[in-house]
Motif scaffolding. Structure first.
Motif, PDB file in Angstrom:
ATOM      1  N   GLU A 108      -1.901 -13.006 -14.370  1.00 32.39           N
ATOM      2  CA  GLU A 108      -2.390 -14.046 -15.460  1.00 32.39           C
ATOM      3  C   GLU A 108      -3.831 -14.524 -15.160  1.00 32.39           C
ATOM      4  O   GLU A 108      -4.304 -15.293 -16.073  1.00 32.39           O
ATOM      5  CB  GLU A 108      -1.332 -14.793 -15.711  1.00 32.39           C
ATOM      6  N   ALA A 109      -4.083 -14.619 -13.972  1.00 32.62           N
ATOM      7  CA  ALA A 109      -5.406 -15.375 -13.382  1.00 32.62           C
ATOM      8  C   ALA A 109      -6.482 -14.227 -13.512  1.00 32.62           C
ATOM      9  O   ALA A 109      -7.776 -14.522 -13.238  1.00 32.62           O
ATOM     10  CB  ALA A 109      -5.268 -15.842 -11.983  1.00 32.62           C
ATOM     11  N   GLY A 110      -5.985 -13.096 -13.968  1.00 29.21           N
ATOM     12  CA  GLY A 110      -7.113 -11.880 -13.999  1.00 29.21           C
ATOM     13  C   GLY A 110      -7.039 -11.022 -13.066  1.00 29.21           C
ATOM     14  O   GLY A 110      -8.090 -10.151 -12.952  1.00 29.21           O
ATOM     15  N   GLY A 111      -6.144 -11.046 -11.970  1.00 21.85           N
ATOM     16  CA  GLY A 111      -6.048 -10.285 -10.816  1.00 21.85           C
ATOM     17  C   GLY A 111      -5.138  -9.050 -11.045  1.00 21.85           C
ATOM     18  O   GLY A 111      -4.671  -8.871 -11.915  1.00 21.85           O
ATOM     19  N   THR A 112      -5.004  -8.285  -9.764  1.00 18.30           N
ATOM     20  CA  THR A 112      -4.259  -7.026  -9.939  1.00 18.30           C
ATOM     21  C   THR A 112      -3.173  -7.386  -8.869  1.00 18.30           C
ATOM     22  O   THR A 112      -3.307  -7.611  -7.760  1.00 18.30           O
ATOM     23  CB  THR A 112      -5.125  -5.904  -9.897  1.00 18.30           C
ATOM     24  N   PHE A 113      -1.721  -6.872  -9.311  1.00 13.33           N
ATOM     25  CA  PHE A 113      -0.698  -6.997  -8.192  1.00 13.33           C
ATOM     26  C   PHE A 113       0.006  -5.876  -8.445  1.00 13.33           C
ATOM     27  O   PHE A 113       0.634  -5.360  -9.471  1.00 13.33           O
ATOM     28  CB  PHE A 113       0.198  -8.450  -8.707  1.00 13.33           C
ATOM     29  N   THR A 114       0.155  -4.912  -7.320  1.00 13.40           N
ATOM     30  CA  THR A 114       0.850  -3.809  -7.161  1.00 13.40           C
ATOM     31  C   THR A 114       1.640  -3.638  -6.033  1.00 13.40           C
ATOM     32  O   THR A 114       1.267  -4.569  -5.120  1.00 13.40           O
ATOM     33  CB  THR A 114      -0.045  -2.661  -7.445  1.00 13.40           C
ATOM     34  N   GLY A 115       2.381  -2.569  -5.724  1.00 13.39           N
ATOM     35  CA  GLY A 115       2.727  -1.995  -4.418  1.00 13.39           C
ATOM     36  C   GLY A 115       1.770  -1.285  -3.609  1.00 13.39           C
ATOM     37  O   GLY A 115       0.434  -1.100  -4.317  1.00 13.39           O
ATOM     38  N   LEU A 116       1.905  -1.162  -2.590  1.00 18.02           N
ATOM     39  CA  LEU A 116       1.012  -0.268  -1.872  1.00 18.02           C
ATOM     40  C   LEU A 116       0.878   0.910  -2.344  1.00 18.02           C
ATOM     41  O   LEU A 116      -0.047   1.793  -2.098  1.00 18.02           O
ATOM     42  CB  LEU A 116       1.520  -0.163  -0.148  1.00 18.02           C
ATOM     43  N   ASP A 117       1.692   1.523  -3.184  1.00 20.46           N
ATOM     44  CA  ASP A 117       1.748   2.803  -3.703  1.00 20.46           C
ATOM     45  C   ASP A 117       0.922   2.779  -4.997  1.00 20.46           C
ATOM     46  O   ASP A 117       0.920   3.841  -5.628  1.00 20.46           O
ATOM     47  CB  ASP A 117       3.070   3.202  -4.032  1.00 20.46           C
ATOM     48  N   GLY A 118       0.462   1.671  -5.518  1.00 20.20           N
ATOM     49  CA  GLY A 118      -0.278   1.559  -6.652  1.00 20.20           C
ATOM     50  C   GLY A 118       0.411   1.211  -7.946  1.00 20.20           C
ATOM     51  O   GLY A 118      -0.249   0.805  -9.166  1.00 20.20           O
ATOM     52  N   ARG A 119       1.834   1.129  -7.682  1.00 17.62           N
ATOM     53  CA  ARG A 119       2.585   0.784  -8.835  1.00 17.62           C
ATOM     54  C   ARG A 119       2.561  -0.430  -9.453  1.00 17.62           C
ATOM     55  O   ARG A 119       2.739  -1.622  -8.773  1.00 17.62           O
ATOM     56  CB  ARG A 119       4.070   1.152  -8.492  1.00 17.62           C
TER      57      ARG A 119
END
Length: 266
Positions: free
Chosen positions: A228-239
């Motif tokens: 929501e701050a404009g960033g990206t959050f994934t697992g190390l697998d990119g999911r």
């Protein structure tokens, strides 16, 4: 579109109650600490805070399910509250102020449960962060005294600040070579650990962070604050999201490079 603002207000009430409980026992000389089967510590404050939050939720949201680190899952349905009563218990029991209560509401949707509300409250630091789906991320003392969070605009690794927790997990997973290569390419590295790097990514003071092994309750609240701050959050697998058992978070501009270094095993 669902309005989760009532749920956010409740999450703040839950965080207030947890803060009072955890701060009362922080640095207590008679604090009781046990070792769980996974060899991690749990204090009486962890248990008391989770019991308190569960009790509040039972009264305020009796139809919602609850998943907590100390007492597992209770209930079923499309809405599930996810609680880590003290993220950073090792810091807590040693008197280090870097620990927080993590509270998230997840809702069933495509790809499983996804966080729609998240609150991260670090009372010993005097800090709190929160986010609601499609309403942005904020930090401040209260809902009425808050500033909006935005990730950084750093677009090159040579200018980036990278935060992590420790080296041991990367080595155990055979990812240490890629991790070390990443640390050589960035401008700065710091091992803040636990919830804090994700909040700094959301604030724009850190550009990328990652951890090799985590549980859902470690990630649900930080994930929505970062995104929501404009960033990206994934697992190390990119999911996308908090479901991979590990985490990579960034300002978005550096995410592909972050994953490229950390997903490789040797």
């Amino acid at each position: 579109m669902p309005d989760y603002l009532d749920d956010l207000r409740l999450a703040h009430v839950l965080a207030d109650a947890a803060d009072a409980t955890t701060m009362e026992r922080f640095k207590a000389l008679d604090l009781k600490v046990e070792t769980k089967p996974d060899m991690t510590p749990v204090s009486e404050a962890d248990k008391a805070a989770e019991e308190l939050v569960r009790g509040h939720l039972q009264r305020a949201r009796p139809r919602d399910a609850v998943l907590g680190e100390e007492y597992g899952v209770e209930g079923t349905g499309p809405r599930r509250w996810v609680i880590d009563p003290i993220d950073g218990t090792k810091n807590y029991v040693r008197g280090v102020p870097v620990w927080a209560t993590l509270i998230s509401l997840m809702e069933a949707g495509e790809g499983g449960y996804q966080p729609v509300v998240g609150v991260v409250s670090a009372p010993a630091l005097g800090r709190r962060w929160w986010a609601v789906k499609d309403h942005g991320a904020f930090t401040g003392r209260s809902l009425t005294s808050a500033s909006r969070l935005h990730v950084s605009q750093v677009s090159g690794l040579s200018d980036a600040s990278f935060a992590y927790s420790s080296l041991s997990g990367w080595e155990e997973q055979g990812r240490l070579d890629g991790f070390l290569d990443l640390t050589r390419k960035v401008w700065r590295t710091r091992a803040y650990g636990d919830f804090w790097p994700y909040m700094m990514v959301a604030e724009g003071s850190v550009d990328l962070c990652a951890e090799p092994e985590l549980s859902l309750w470690d990630m649900a609240a930080p994930a929505i604050v970062v995104t929501e701050a404009g960033g990206t959050f994934t697992g190390l697998d990119g999911r996308p999201g908090p479901h991979s058992g590990n985490a990579a978070a960034s300002n978005g501009l550096l995410h592909d490079e972050l994953l490229r270094h950390l997903e490789a095993r040797h």
